[in-house]
Design an enzyme around this catalytic site. Sequence first.
Site, PDB file in Angstrom:
ATOM      1  CG  HIS A 199      54.435  45.176-145.092  1.00 27.60           C
ATOM      2  ND1 HIS A 199      55.161  45.588-145.123  1.00 27.60           N
ATOM      3  CD2 HIS A 199      52.814  46.800-145.051  1.00 27.60           C
ATOM      4  CE1 HIS A 199      54.786  46.274-146.137  1.00 27.60           C
ATOM      5  NE2 HIS A 199      53.636  46.744-146.266  1.00 27.60           N
ATOM      6  CB  VAL A 250      57.593  40.428-141.483  1.00 35.05           C
ATOM      7  CG1 VAL A 250      56.872  41.530-141.925  1.00 35.05           C
ATOM      8  CG2 VAL A 250      57.908  39.749-142.397  1.00 35.05           C
ATOM      9  CG  LEU A 274      70.745  48.485-150.023  1.00 35.40           C
ATOM     10  CD1 LEU A 274      69.537  47.841-149.543  1.00 35.40           C
ATOM     11  CD2 LEU A 274      70.738  49.772-148.545  1.00 35.40           C
ATOM     12  CB  CYS A 317      42.777  34.982-132.107  1.00 31.96           C
ATOM     13  SG  CYS A 317      41.354  34.191-132.153  1.00 31.96           S
ATOM     14  CB  SER A 371      61.182  49.898-150.317  1.00 32.87           C
ATOM     15  OG  SER A 371      60.109  49.580-150.792  1.00 32.87           O
ATOM     16  CB  CYS A 393      38.050  32.246-128.387  1.00 34.00           C
ATOM     17  SG  CYS A 393      39.326  33.326-130.123  1.00 34.00           S
TER      18      CYS A 393
END
Length: 297
Positions: free
Chosen positions: A135, A119, A278, A143, A235, A197
């Site tokens: 993700h 992310v 890596l 919201c 991963s 809101c």
Amino acid sequence: MRMRPTLSWTPTEDLPPGSTDLEPVAEALSTGGVLVLSGAGLSTESGIPDYRGEGGSLNRHTPMTYQDFTATAQARRRYWARSHLGWRTFGRARPNAGHRAVAVFARHGLLSGVITQNVDGLHQAAGSEDVVELHGSLDRVVCLSCGALSPRRELARRLEEANAGFEPVAAGINPDGDADLTDEQVGDFRVVPCAVCGGVLKPDVVFFGEAVPPRRVEHCRELVHEAASLLVLGSSLTVMSGLRFVRQAARAGKPVLIVNLDPTRGDRHAVTRVALPLGTALTAVAGRLGIPGPAGV
């Protein structure tokens, strides 16, 4: 009783040892049509810790789950205090040689696509385009009431204004941008509501215990279907959100290649697991293919 999401995995079978032979990876890339699936291990060389493995953040930290986040205002206060602090460090991270190598492979037409479980936005910062963020991304906030999306930098500004002088020292930063703070350090941190809101704000990321949006999953399945092979980078494949694509590729007879220092939940589906750092591994592969090394961006 509420079930906790799967956070760790222990091999229950004998898995083949990791290899240091990069030839299968170089051969797959030379053929083209490689779909990359990346995880937190790709970003460790950028200073963002992995969840698992030696020194992984799960050894000291339990990530926030969707169920906990939505359950109480106190949980959200704790999350946003930690995330607000972590965002400052997280936002300073820069792509490493691994991210740059992936971008170079794409520019040379060797990849069919990139799916990332991360992310942090570092693939895009390195120059990769059309990255599927499985993700989500910490760059955005959503919201939970009205669905409005807004930039994270806007929320950071609002939180700074609401919490002047909030300068605790974190024990560490985690792969989700969450800083390690004690309850005393969190104190009476003020959370701000949606500017549209007044609803509850959440980072536009898939928390542990939360489902990946179905349309995003289907898009990834299509990418696997169209790819010639699947290359997993950094991963552990502990969670099903990534493992399902490895299983799909294997069922379809597509070669699965993994570069990860530690054993993964997908090893039995792979033709090889290369146990090398890596950045070093992908730079070496670029050299074998005659591609100029992934220089800094």
